[in-house]
Design an enzyme around this catalytic site. Structure first.
Site, PDB file in Angstrom:
ATOM      1  N   ASP A   1      47.184  58.169  23.243  1.00 13.14           N
ATOM      2  CA  ASP A   1      48.298  57.833  24.135  1.00 13.14           C
ATOM      3  C   ASP A   1      49.342  57.097  23.305  1.00 13.14           C
ATOM      4  O   ASP A   1      49.179  55.932  22.969  1.00 13.14           O
ATOM      5  CB  ASP A   1      47.807  56.945  25.293  1.00 13.14           C
ATOM      6  CG  ASP A   1      48.944  56.526  26.230  1.00 13.14           C
ATOM      7  OD1 ASP A   1      50.132  56.688  25.855  1.00 13.14           O
ATOM      8  OD2 ASP A   1      48.641  56.016  27.323  1.00 13.14           O
TER       9      ASP A   1
ATOM     10  N   HIS B   1      53.466  42.021  33.250  1.00 13.45           N
ATOM     11  CA  HIS B   1      53.966  43.209  33.975  1.00 13.45           C
ATOM     12  C   HIS B   1      53.128  43.523  35.214  1.00 13.45           C
ATOM     13  O   HIS B   1      53.522  44.333  36.048  1.00 13.45           O
ATOM     14  CB  HIS B   1      53.960  44.435  33.058  1.00 13.45           C
ATOM     15  CG  HIS B   1      54.870  44.302  31.881  1.00 13.45           C
ATOM     16  ND1 HIS B   1      56.216  44.054  32.020  1.00 13.45           N
ATOM     17  CD2 HIS B   1      54.634  44.358  30.543  1.00 13.45           C
ATOM     18  CE1 HIS B   1      56.769  43.969  30.819  1.00 13.45           C
ATOM     19  NE2 HIS B   1      55.833  44.136  29.903  1.00 13.45           N
TER      20      HIS B   1
ATOM     21  N   ASP C   1      58.663  36.897  25.836  1.00 12.19           N
ATOM     22  CA  ASP C   1      58.310  38.271  25.480  1.00 12.19           C
ATOM     23  C   ASP C   1      59.577  39.124  25.554  1.00 12.19           C
ATOM     24  O   ASP C   1      60.490  38.829  26.317  1.00 12.19           O
ATOM     25  CB  ASP C   1      57.267  38.795  26.483  1.00 12.19           C
ATOM     26  CG  ASP C   1      56.697  40.159  26.123  1.00 12.19           C
ATOM     27  OD1 ASP C   1      55.559  40.210  25.647  1.00 12.19           O
ATOM     28  OD2 ASP C   1      57.406  41.172  26.333  1.00 12.19           O
TER      29      ASP C   1
ATOM     30  N   HIS D   1      59.950  42.063  26.688  1.00 14.09           N
ATOM     31  CA  HIS D   1      60.042  42.875  27.904  1.00 14.09           C
ATOM     32  C   HIS D   1      60.247  41.973  29.115  1.00 14.09           C
ATOM     33  O   HIS D   1      59.796  40.828  29.128  1.00 14.09           O
ATOM     34  CB  HIS D   1      58.757  43.681  28.115  1.00 14.09           C
ATOM     35  CG  HIS D   1      58.442  44.631  26.999  1.00 14.09           C
ATOM     36  ND1 HIS D   1      57.615  44.298  25.952  1.00 14.09           N
ATOM     37  CD2 HIS D   1      58.871  45.901  26.764  1.00 14.09           C
ATOM     38  CE1 HIS D   1      57.520  45.327  25.119  1.00 14.09           C
ATOM     39  NE2 HIS D   1      58.294  46.320  25.586  1.00 14.09           N
TER      40      HIS D   1
ATOM     41  N   ASP E   1      56.723  40.110  20.719  1.00 15.48           N
ATOM     42  CA  ASP E   1      57.428  41.360  20.447  1.00 15.48           C
ATOM     43  C   ASP E   1      58.938  41.114  20.395  1.00 15.48           C
ATOM     44  O   ASP E   1      59.715  41.997  20.058  1.00 15.48           O
ATOM     45  CB  ASP E   1      57.074  42.449  21.476  1.00 15.48           C
ATOM     46  CG  ASP E   1      56.926  41.918  22.884  1.00 15.48           C
ATOM     47  OD1 ASP E   1      57.395  40.783  23.147  1.00 15.48           O
ATOM     48  OD2 ASP E   1      56.357  42.629  23.731  1.00 15.48           O
TER      49      ASP E   1
ATOM     50  N   TYR F   1      53.474  43.302  18.647  1.00 14.43           N
ATOM     51  CA  TYR F   1      52.794  44.497  18.133  1.00 14.43           C
ATOM     52  C   TYR F   1      52.947  44.715  16.637  1.00 14.43           C
ATOM     53  O   TYR F   1      52.414  45.675  16.097  1.00 14.43           O
ATOM     54  CB  TYR F   1      53.262  45.720  18.939  1.00 14.43           C
ATOM     55  CG  TYR F   1      53.093  45.443  20.420  1.00 14.43           C
ATOM     56  CD1 TYR F   1      51.825  45.444  20.994  1.00 14.43           C
ATOM     57  CD2 TYR F   1      54.180  45.070  21.211  1.00 14.43           C
ATOM     58  CE1 TYR F   1      51.638  45.112  22.330  1.00 14.43           C
ATOM     59  CE2 TYR F   1      54.000  44.739  22.553  1.00 14.43           C
ATOM     60  CZ  TYR F   1      52.741  44.759  23.109  1.00 14.43           C
ATOM     61  OH  TYR F   1      52.546  44.419  24.410  1.00 14.43           O
TER      62      TYR F   1
HETATM   63  C1  X5A Z   1      52.913  42.932  27.416  1.00 14.14           C
HETATM   64  C2  X5A Z   1      53.864  43.949  26.835  1.00 14.14           C
HETATM   65  C3  X5A Z   1      54.768  46.179  26.923  1.00 14.14           C
HETATM   66  C4  X5A Z   1      54.609  47.468  27.614  1.00 14.14           C
HETATM   67  C5  X5A Z   1      55.521  48.531  27.007  1.00 14.14           C
HETATM   68  C6  X5A Z   1      55.379  49.858  27.680  1.00 14.14           C
HETATM   69  N1  X5A Z   1      53.893  45.150  27.410  1.00 14.14           N
HETATM   70  N2  X5A Z   1      56.309  50.817  27.173  1.00 14.14           N
HETATM   71  O1  X5A Z   1      54.500  43.672  25.835  1.00 14.14           O
HETATM   72 ZN    ZN Z   2      56.304  42.692  25.675  1.00 16.33          ZN
END
Ligand code: X5A
Ligand code: ZN
Length: 681
Positions: free
Chosen positions: A22, A137, A174, A176, A267, A307
């Site tokens: 994935d 999320h 973060d 996101h 990230d 990441y």
């Molecule tokens: C916790 C976090 C990122 C999800 C990315 C999905 N989630 N495209 O960094």
């Molecule tokens: Zn994130």
């Protein structure tokens, strides 16, 4: 007052992993946890923390935030075969189940709760939990974006229920948007949620309209949801610091939380394939340091994303090091937020103006935004000097950043001075200043020789000479990095400071920031450019003095209602200080000071973020409460009390606005508004 830093890590949480192909989920790997922990060990940070075990969060605790349907689905995946797990995973946007996922997610929840318990019970002052899967999320009824249960949201709800807390701040750095957390608390005024996130005008995942700056919360929760969307990639240290100075920190101080939780995704750091931002690991030391000034230091940092393994683990280390109270590495490189960042900052300030007292008199308005938006975007794209380059996402880039960070960390990390705070004060005063280290004054002949070379005419009195001996003894220890910071008393602060500045510059310090508090005659210096003075005083200073770009006078008299100085510290002093990038800070407190002890403590506490925390305090009126507060702020192992924060008056907002407009060309971190940032100069 509690001390110590908790660290929660449980190898169990590395068992949750992706079993099939994935390309969206394959970055959320177990090594994120193990490599962060290994790096903490390498820096000898693990052994300095208080180990706290994780535990499984109970069903009841998970139900504080999630629906029983969601809990049941998660539970049922434990015994599924791969085919079934794949099918259930497919019901969500970016999530994968493994037979151990349910167990790991309960451990992640429990780890966050253990951290809250340790901090609230006073077992430790602050701490970090390294957890997987992440949480922000995750929504009441859905897994999303690698998250199953919303660890931080559950922790906030738990702290409210179990301890009766009424104000909790969640800072989500973060990259996101933690839309899950926003949904859970958007109607709840007791939880202030701040998130910055890569947005690119809704192009970037999760691509929601509700992630924009105008999502301010709903109903009774209006004003308690703060979204700062980044509309370009490549945001860096200056952009993040500007966001803290001009948006988050003043709101956080007005809100006055009883507990701060961080949704700590890395990230948003350099090298990350998701974020594509440019912030280097040490910026997280600064962000952590700022948040440590709130809620009496009660700060719980809980891992979310991140990441790029090297970037992630170095940033985790910077965070933990700061939680432990170590001095903070200097940020290098030009300090100036980019235009796109300023635009976002402007917009979120405009959107929140109705809900925050400190914003009440700022002339940033929603209408102004509507009329100028498209024009500004063009400008942002075509200004090469302030625009960042975007990063190309590939393996080469990952390796390049790894190499860069290997060298970069060697450059910015420095040995921690063996002693935190030194003082050379009369024994009757020093008895109250523990844990400061008392140094012996310098040899008088040495002092005489030194002073006769310059300022001989200033130093006529023996008493002054004697106090210089004490002050120089402390300063020398700071300059030679044997101690981190120090306190000296002086019967004539302006003379002592003049000598201290000259001495430091001669020693080789290139940029010394000097903050004078009090109405006193400042002895002009001839080291132009190598000294920046900010004079906080009640009396207006003469014009000849104030037009030098290295002498700034800030007229400020602390309000009667409470500590309104925070607005000047975030809106002016810190932006100037960070723009200047001093390598030594001297703070002098003279006679007729217009600030109370709370305001002065705030100044000391926050300026520890600069100059590797090197600060010399020179204090003329050695009243014991003041000395005690300064010592506490400098030692940094317990939080000084800043008192109640009161919003600035219209007049004060105006004072700051004028100064910002005058000086933002030179000190670029002052920029926070589009009008000021672009057409204003
Ligand atoms: C916790 C976090 C990122 C999800 C990315 C999905 N989630 N495209 O960094
Ligand atoms: Zn994130």
């Amino acid at each position: 007052m509690a001390s110590g830093t908790a660290l929660i890590y449980d190898e169990e949480m590395t068992s949750h992993k992706l079993l099939w192909k994935d390309p969206i989920c394959d970055i959320e790997v177990p090594e994120r946890l193990s490599s962060s922990y290994e790096q903490l060990k390498r820096y000898h940070l693990v052994e300095r923390c208080v180990p706290v075990p994780a535990r499984e969060g109970s069903e009841e605790e998970i139900l504080l935030v999630h629906s029983s349907e969601h809990l049941e689905v998660a539970k049922s995946t434990q015994t599924m075969n791969e085919e079934e797990m794949k099918r259930v995973s497919g019901n969500y946007d970016a999530f994968f189940f493994h037979p151990s996922t349910y167990h790991c997610a309960r451990l992640a929840v429990g780890a966050a709760l253990q951290l809250v318990d340790s901090v609230i019970a006073g077992k430790v002052c602050n701490g970090m939990a390294l957890v997987r899967p992440p949480g922000h999320h995750s929504q009441r009824n859905a897994a999303n974006g690698f998250c199953l249960f919303n660890n931080v949201a559950i922790a906030a709800e738990y702290a409210k229920r179990k301890y009766g807390l009424q104000r909790i701040l969640i800072v989500d750095w973060d990259v996101h948007h933690g839309q899950g957390t926003q949904y859970i608390f958007e109607e709840d005024p007791s939880v202030l949620y701040f998130s910055w996130h890569r947005y690119e005008h809704q192009e970037f995942w999760p691509s929601l309209k509700k992630s924009d700056y105008d999502a301010v919360g709903l109903g009774r929760g209006k004003g308690s949801n703060i979204n700062l969307p980044w509309n370009k990639v490549g945001m860096g240290n200056s952009d993040y610091l500007a966001a803290f100075f001009h948006v988050l920190l003043p709101m956080a101080f007005e809100f006055d939380p009883e507990l701060v939780l961080v949704s700590s995704g890395y990230d948003s750091g350099i090298g990350d394939p998701e974020g594509q931002m440019n912030a280097t690991p040490e910026v997280f030391a600064h962000l952590t340091h700022f948040l440590m000034q709130l809620a009496n230091g009660k700060l719980c940092v809980i891992l979310e994303g991140g990441y790029h393994l090297k970037s992630l683990s170095e940033s985790v280390c910077m965070t933990v090091k700061t939680l432990l109270g170590d001095p903070i590495p200097q940020i290098t490189g030009e300090m100036a937020p980019c235009l796109s960042a300023i635009e976002s900052i402007h917009n979120v300030r405009a959107a929140h103006k109705p809900y925050w007292k400190w914003l009440m008199y700022e002339d940033t308005s929603f209408l102004q935004y509507l009329s100028t938006k498209s024009h500004l975007l063009e400008k942002a794209n075509t200004n090469p000097s302030t625009e960042h380059e975007s990063k190309i996402n590939n393996t080469d880039e990952t390796i390049k950043v790894e190499r860069f960070l290997e060298l970069h960390m060697k450059n910015i990390l420095f040995p921690v001075p063996p002693i935190k705070t030194a003082a050379s004060v009369e024994s009757k005063t020093s008895a109250h200043l523990l844990p400061v280290h008392v140094v012996k004054e310098k040899d008088m002949n040495e002092v005489k020789a030194l002073v006769s070379a310059f300022y001989a005419d200033l130093v006529k009195e023996d008493e002054t000479l004697l106090s210089l001996g004490s002050m120089l003894a402390v300063l020398d220890k700071i300059l030679t990095k044997q101690v981190c910071n120090g306190i000296a008393e002086s019967p004539a602060a302006s003379v002592s400071v003049a000598v201290a500045l000259r001495h430091s510059v001669r020693f080789g310090f290139q940029r010394v920031l000097c903050i004078f508090v009090g109405d006193m005659e400042i002895i002009p210096n001839t080291e132009d450019g190598r000294i920046l003075m900010i004079h906080v005083c009640e009396k207006l200073q003469s014009v000849e003095k104030t037009n030098s770009k290295h002498y700034i006078s800030l007229n400020w008299k602390e309000g009667a209602e409470g500590n309104d100085f925070f607005s000047a510290v975030f809106g002016f002093i810190l932006p100037v200080a960070y723009s200047y990038q001093a390598n030594l800070t001297v703070i002098a407190v003279g006679p007729n000071r217009s600030l109370g002890i709370n305001g002065i403590s705030l100044l000391f506490g926050l300026l520890r973020g600069l100059a590797e925390s090197r600060i010399l305090a020179v204090i003329e009126n050695t009243e014991i409460n003041l000395m005690q507060s300064v010592a506490t702020a400098l030692a940094g192992n317990s939080r000084p009390d800043f008192g109640v924060c009161a919003p600035p008056t219209q007049e004060k907002v105006h004072t700051l606005k004028i100064l910002r407009e005058q000086l933002q060309q030179e000190w670029k971190m002052l920029r926070c508004s589009v009008k000021n940032g672009i057409s204003g100069n």
